[in-house]
Design an enzyme around this catalytic site. Structure first.
Site, PDB file in Angstrom:
ATOM      1  N   LYS A  96       0.858  -1.204   0.053  1.00 15.62           N
ATOM      2  CA  LYS A  96      -0.038  -0.128   0.006  1.00 15.62           C
ATOM      3  C   LYS A  96       0.993   1.268   0.130  1.00 15.62           C
ATOM      4  CE  LYS A  96      -4.490   0.011   2.119  1.00 15.62           C
ATOM      5  NZ  LYS A  96      -5.125   0.049   3.289  1.00 15.62           N
TER       6      LYS A  96
HETATM    7  C1  E4P Z   1      -8.380   0.383   3.599  1.00 13.21           C
HETATM    8  O1  E4P Z   1      -7.769  -0.028   2.910  1.00 13.21           O
HETATM    9  C2  E4P Z   1      -8.162   1.506   4.591  1.00 13.21           C
HETATM   10  O2  E4P Z   1      -6.952   1.799   5.084  1.00 13.21           O
HETATM   11  C3  E4P Z   1      -9.193   1.988   5.602  1.00 13.21           C
HETATM   12  O3  E4P Z   1     -10.572   1.456   5.182  1.00 13.21           O
HETATM   13  C4  E4P Z   1      -9.327   3.216   5.993  1.00 13.21           C
HETATM   14  O4  E4P Z   1     -10.493   3.430   6.853  1.00 13.21           O
HETATM   15  P1  E4P Z   1     -10.552   4.766   7.779  1.00 13.21           P
HETATM   16  O5  E4P Z   1     -11.084   5.810   6.906  1.00 13.21           O
HETATM   17  O6  E4P Z   1     -11.631   4.484   8.654  1.00 13.21           O
HETATM   18  O7  E4P Z   1      -9.281   5.006   8.704  1.00 13.21           O
END
Ligand code: E4P
Length: 246
Positions: A96
């Protein structure tokens, strides 16, 4: 790949947005999980302080299904180093990379470098159509649109998802949309209907998706009537006429 699996892969896929091994295992057993997404905040919340150990364990549980692990630096050279290291932990790691670092400096060169090395890149923290376009052109395998955070800023996540999906399909780009930042069960339905290829669902929403109090009541009624039918058969066999009260 068999016919059923092919059809299933064409529909929306579900990644568990969690580093909690028990939750991941629980939903894997239900047969509905196609991958896992994590980020440093999820790892911390779920008590995974050793990222490598946690990621390796999740990857082993997932077999060939992708597991996203996020880099933890603002420095683009360091992002590349971390991405290469993460990818060496297991063949199903997707790295990521936030589309920009916290100073707004573009990470597109990181996405491009890792993708050219054959590493799956999940470009994360996307809040707009244009960010998704650039991440796709840089070679990302996945473009993660943060639905909840788009809405936090007054945007409409459904419109962003729909537009990115239409653009990907029109130009035959292979990138897939992951919709993350899910805050309510309704966000999941909206993401699926707006064209998400994949939805990253925090595990607490999965029981809410499957359960319904009226479904329980319906099943209760069927079970009660099945019991009554059995009682009547027993009565007929015992010499009665099987009619209640006869
Ligand atoms: C998924 O890939 C993301 O990292 C995650 O859903 C982020 O969620 P948030 O906006 O609740 O931190």
């Amino acid at each position: 790949m068999g016919q059923i699996e092919r059809e299933w892969r064409n529909g929306v896929r579900i990644f568990v947005d969690s580093a909690n091994l028990r939750e991941i295992e629980r939903w894997l057993r239900q047969g509905v999980i196609d991958g896992v997404t994590t980020n440093p905040s999820i790892m911390l919340k779920d008590g995974v302080y050793d990222m490598e150990e946690g990621a390796r364990r999740i990857c082993a549980m997932l077999g060939d299904r992708p597991v996203s692990v996020e880099v933890t630096s603002n420095d683009h050279e360091e992002m590349i180093r971390q991405g290469q290291t993460f990818a060496s932990w297991a063949p199903n790691v997707a790295v990521k990379i936030p589309v920009v670092n916290e100073y707004g400096e573009s990470s597109l060169s990181v996405i491009s470098t890792l993708s050219r090395e054959g590493i799956r890149v999940n470009t994360t923290a996307l809040l707009s159509f244009n960010q998704a376009v650039l991440a796709t052109k840089a070679g990302a395998t996945y473009v993660s649109i943060f639905a909840g955070r788009v809405a936090d800023e007054g945007g409409d996540p459904a419109t962003v998802i729909r537009n990115v999906r239409r653009w990907l399909d029109d130009w035959n780009y292979p990138a897939e949309i992951i919709v993350g930042s899910i805050r309510t069960v309704m966000d999941i339905q909206n993401a699926a209907l707006s064209g998400a290829h994949i939805i990253a669902i925090p595990p607490q929403f999965l029981p809410k998706m499957v359960d319904h109090k009226y479904t329980r009541e319906t099943v209760r009624q069927f079970n009660r009537d099945a019991e009554k039918a059995l009682e009547q058969i027993a009565e007929v066999r015992a010499g009665g006429n099987g009619k209640p009260g006869a």
